[in-house]
Structure formats: C-alpha cells, structure tokens
Design an enzyme around this catalytic site. Structure first.
Site, PDB file in Angstrom:
ATOM      1  N   SER A  68       2.830   5.906  -2.567  1.00  0.00           N
ATOM      2  CA  SER A  68       4.001   6.775  -2.702  1.00  0.00           C
ATOM      3  C   SER A  68       4.359   6.999  -4.162  1.00  0.00           C
ATOM      4  CB  SER A  68       5.200   6.180  -1.957  1.00  0.00           C
ATOM      5  OG  SER A  68       4.966   6.212  -0.575  1.00  0.00           O
TER       6      SER A  68
ATOM      7  N   ALA B 260       0.834  -1.207   0.000  1.00  0.00           N
ATOM      8  CA  ALA B 260       0.000   0.000   0.000  1.00  0.00           C
ATOM      9  C   ALA B 260       0.864   1.251   0.000  1.00  0.00           C
ATOM     10  CB  ALA B 260      -0.941  -0.001   1.213  1.00  0.00           C
ATOM     11  N   GLU B 261       1.910   1.258   0.818  1.00  0.00           N
ATOM     12  CA  GLU B 261       2.799   2.422   0.861  1.00  0.00           C
ATOM     13  C   GLU B 261       3.508   2.605  -0.476  1.00  0.00           C
ATOM     14  OE1 GLU B 261       5.986   4.821   3.535  1.00  0.00           O
ATOM     15  OE2 GLU B 261       5.043   3.033   4.358  1.00  0.00           O
ATOM     16  N   ALA B 262       3.907   1.518  -1.087  1.00  0.00           N
ATOM     17  CA  ALA B 262       4.610   1.610  -2.371  1.00  0.00           C
ATOM     18  C   ALA B 262       3.725   2.245  -3.439  1.00  0.00           C
ATOM     19  CB  ALA B 262       5.078   0.221  -2.812  1.00  0.00           C
TER      20      ALA B 262
END
Length: 130
Positions: free
Chosen positions: A57, A52-54
């Site tokens: 971002s 999710a962060e990847a």
C-alpha cells in the site's frame, strides 16, 4: 531523486515495523517476530499479511502521489511458505504494474537467512482525491 516520507499507522507501530527503503517501484521494511506470534510461538500469518499490505500500500500511495491521486486497496492475497521463528523478517514490495488507474505489487517476506516465508500480491486502485 524524490524522497517520500511514509507515516506509520498505529498497527505498524504496534507491530514494530521499520521502513528501510521507499519508492513507487520498491518499498522495503522489517518487522520483529517477537510480539507478532501466534499461540505456538511462530510468526502469525496475519502479521505477515498485515506487513505485506502495509509495504504494498505504501508503494501504491507513493505512485499515486506522483499522479496527484491517492491509492485504495482492492485486493490482497498471501501464500505462507514457512514459519518465522525469531529475529527480524524483511518485506520487499516490488512493482508489477504502475498504471494510471491500478497498480500491483508483489511482496516477498524473508527471514534473516533469506528464506522465503510468504509471497503476497496486492492491487490498489489509483483514484482522484476527494
């Protein structure tokens, strides 16, 4: 239509992430469950948070680049709804707000049957390049 090229990081490569679609408004990527499990053989919640962060971002970095700036993460939260057991999961980051100083994306992770496994929200600051 502008094309961006996301560069996978070391962790993304280790996790088997593959980017399918990319723009400031939406990034879609897949990741295998195999190799990203916890001790009970289920998809690790931390692996879903990393995915999710990847994608969130990457979408923020693409947005910031259109302004001649860079994006840095300031907040992420994730709610796990179900366990991934096999196959591929798909993460879709969709823009909530694309601003000049902040941007936020909602990330939904689903299994191959379309079942929602995780919902995340990520906020990135849009800042001048150093």
């Amino acid at each position: 239509m502008q094309q961006w090229q996301i560069q996978l990081g070391e962790l993304d490569k280790k996790m088997g992430v593959e980017v399918l679609e990319q723009s400031p408004e939406k990034v879609v990527a897949t990741m295998p469950v195999e190799g990203n499990t916890q001790s009970f053989g289920l998809l690790h919640g931390g692996a879903m948070a990393c995915l999710a962060e990847a994608v969130g971002s990457w979408a923020a970095v693409i947005h910031a680049s259109t302004l001649g700036k860079v994006a840095v993460g300031v907040d992420i939260n994730a709610t796990h709804h179900a366990s991934g057991r096999a196959g591929l999961v798909t993460a879709t980051a969709t823009a909530i707000k694309l601003g000049r100083t902040l941007c936020s994306h909602e990330v939904i992770i689903t299994d191959e049957d379309g079942k929602r496994l995780c919902t995340a929200r990520i906020t990135n600051a849009v800042v001048d390049k150093k």
